[in-house]
Design an enzyme around this catalytic site. Sequence first.
Site, short mmCIF file in Angstrom:
data_model
loop_
_atom_site.label_atom_id
_atom_site.label_comp_id
_atom_site.label_asym_id
_atom_site.label_seq_id
_atom_site.Cartn_x
_atom_site.Cartn_y
_atom_site.Cartn_z
N GLY A 30 94.50 -44.44 -66.69
CA GLY A 30 95.24 -44.97 -67.84
C GLY A 30 94.50 -44.64 -69.12
O GLY A 30 93.28 -44.48 -69.11
N GLN A 85 92.38 -45.64 -78.01
CA GLN A 85 91.21 -44.93 -77.46
C GLN A 85 91.11 -43.51 -78.01
O GLN A 85 90.05 -42.88 -77.90
CB GLN A 85 91.27 -44.89 -75.93
CG GLN A 85 91.14 -46.28 -75.29
CD GLN A 85 91.17 -46.19 -73.79
OE1 GLN A 85 92.24 -46.19 -73.19
NE2 GLN A 85 90.01 -46.09 -73.16
N CYS A 92 86.54 -48.16 -67.78
CA CYS A 92 87.31 -47.80 -68.96
C CYS A 92 86.75 -46.50 -69.51
O CYS A 92 85.54 -46.33 -69.58
CB CYS A 92 87.18 -48.90 -70.00
SG CYS A 92 88.10 -48.58 -71.51
N LEU A 93 87.64 -45.59 -69.90
CA LEU A 93 87.17 -44.30 -70.42
C LEU A 93 86.40 -44.47 -71.74
O LEU A 93 85.64 -43.59 -72.12
CB LEU A 93 88.36 -43.33 -70.61
CG LEU A 93 89.05 -42.90 -69.31
CD1 LEU A 93 90.26 -42.02 -69.61
CD2 LEU A 93 88.08 -42.19 -68.37
N HIS A 124 95.31 -53.88 -68.23
CA HIS A 124 94.11 -53.37 -68.92
C HIS A 124 94.53 -52.56 -70.17
O HIS A 124 93.95 -52.72 -71.25
CB HIS A 124 93.32 -52.50 -67.93
CG HIS A 124 92.15 -51.76 -68.50
ND1 HIS A 124 90.86 -51.95 -68.04
CD2 HIS A 124 92.06 -50.80 -69.46
CE1 HIS A 124 90.04 -51.16 -68.71
NE2 HIS A 124 90.74 -50.44 -69.58
N GLU A 125 95.56 -51.72 -70.01
CA GLU A 125 95.98 -50.86 -71.13
C GLU A 125 96.68 -51.67 -72.22
O GLU A 125 96.49 -51.41 -73.41
CB GLU A 125 96.89 -49.73 -70.64
CG GLU A 125 96.27 -48.80 -69.60
CD GLU A 125 94.91 -48.24 -69.98
OE1 GLU A 125 94.64 -48.06 -71.18
OE2 GLU A 125 94.10 -47.99 -69.06
N HIS A 174 94.24 -53.17 -74.43
CA HIS A 174 93.73 -52.24 -75.46
C HIS A 174 94.58 -52.30 -76.73
O HIS A 174 94.06 -52.18 -77.83
CB HIS A 174 93.79 -50.79 -74.93
CG HIS A 174 92.57 -50.35 -74.19
ND1 HIS A 174 91.33 -50.27 -74.78
CD2 HIS A 174 92.40 -49.91 -72.92
CE1 HIS A 174 90.43 -49.82 -73.89
NE2 HIS A 174 91.07 -49.60 -72.75
NI NI Z 1 90.27 -48.90 -70.95
#
Ligand code: NI
Length: 179
Positions: free
Chosen positions: A52, A57, A101-102, A143-144, A147
Amino acid sequence: MAYIGPMTLRPILIHPDPRLKKVCDPVAEVTDELRVAAADMLETMYDAPGVGLAAPQVGLTKRLFVMDCIKDPEAAPRPIVLFNPEITWTSEARNVYEEGCLSIPEQYAEVERPAEVRVRWLGLDGATHEEHFAGLWATCAQHEIDHLDGRLFIDYLSPLKRQLITRKMEKLKRDRARG
Ligand code: NI
């Protein structure tokens, strides 16, 4: 749909960054510019690799995220692009998943969330979609969406654990800046 052109990898912001703490703006209309951003985000997510990726991000404060939780390399991919996603229902049953998380590379921690959710969103086609998600899909969607409200998975951890991870990320950023 308009021709989108070659996709471009976009740099992923690393925590801590004030742009990751912002509440993102709703998308009024799915424009070509947003379609390009979504295509770039999918490319960036697959390249990372991740399941995701949310618009903030990559420095875009819009309510948009992409996901594909098919992890089996033999299975057909299932990329989904979600504008203005909203959780319309959550299960009482909860689930613990080790999240990463990226924007917080190589750090993982257990987070408890509703096990299943229904999500409504505006698709690339400009139509409203609604779907029931379970398992990794449900965790990823929550989670997304977090963000988009400036919330990271480490915000669910104790202040001490959060601080430890934040310090590691500050060091990673310093090391990367030095080259
Ligand atoms: Ni993340």
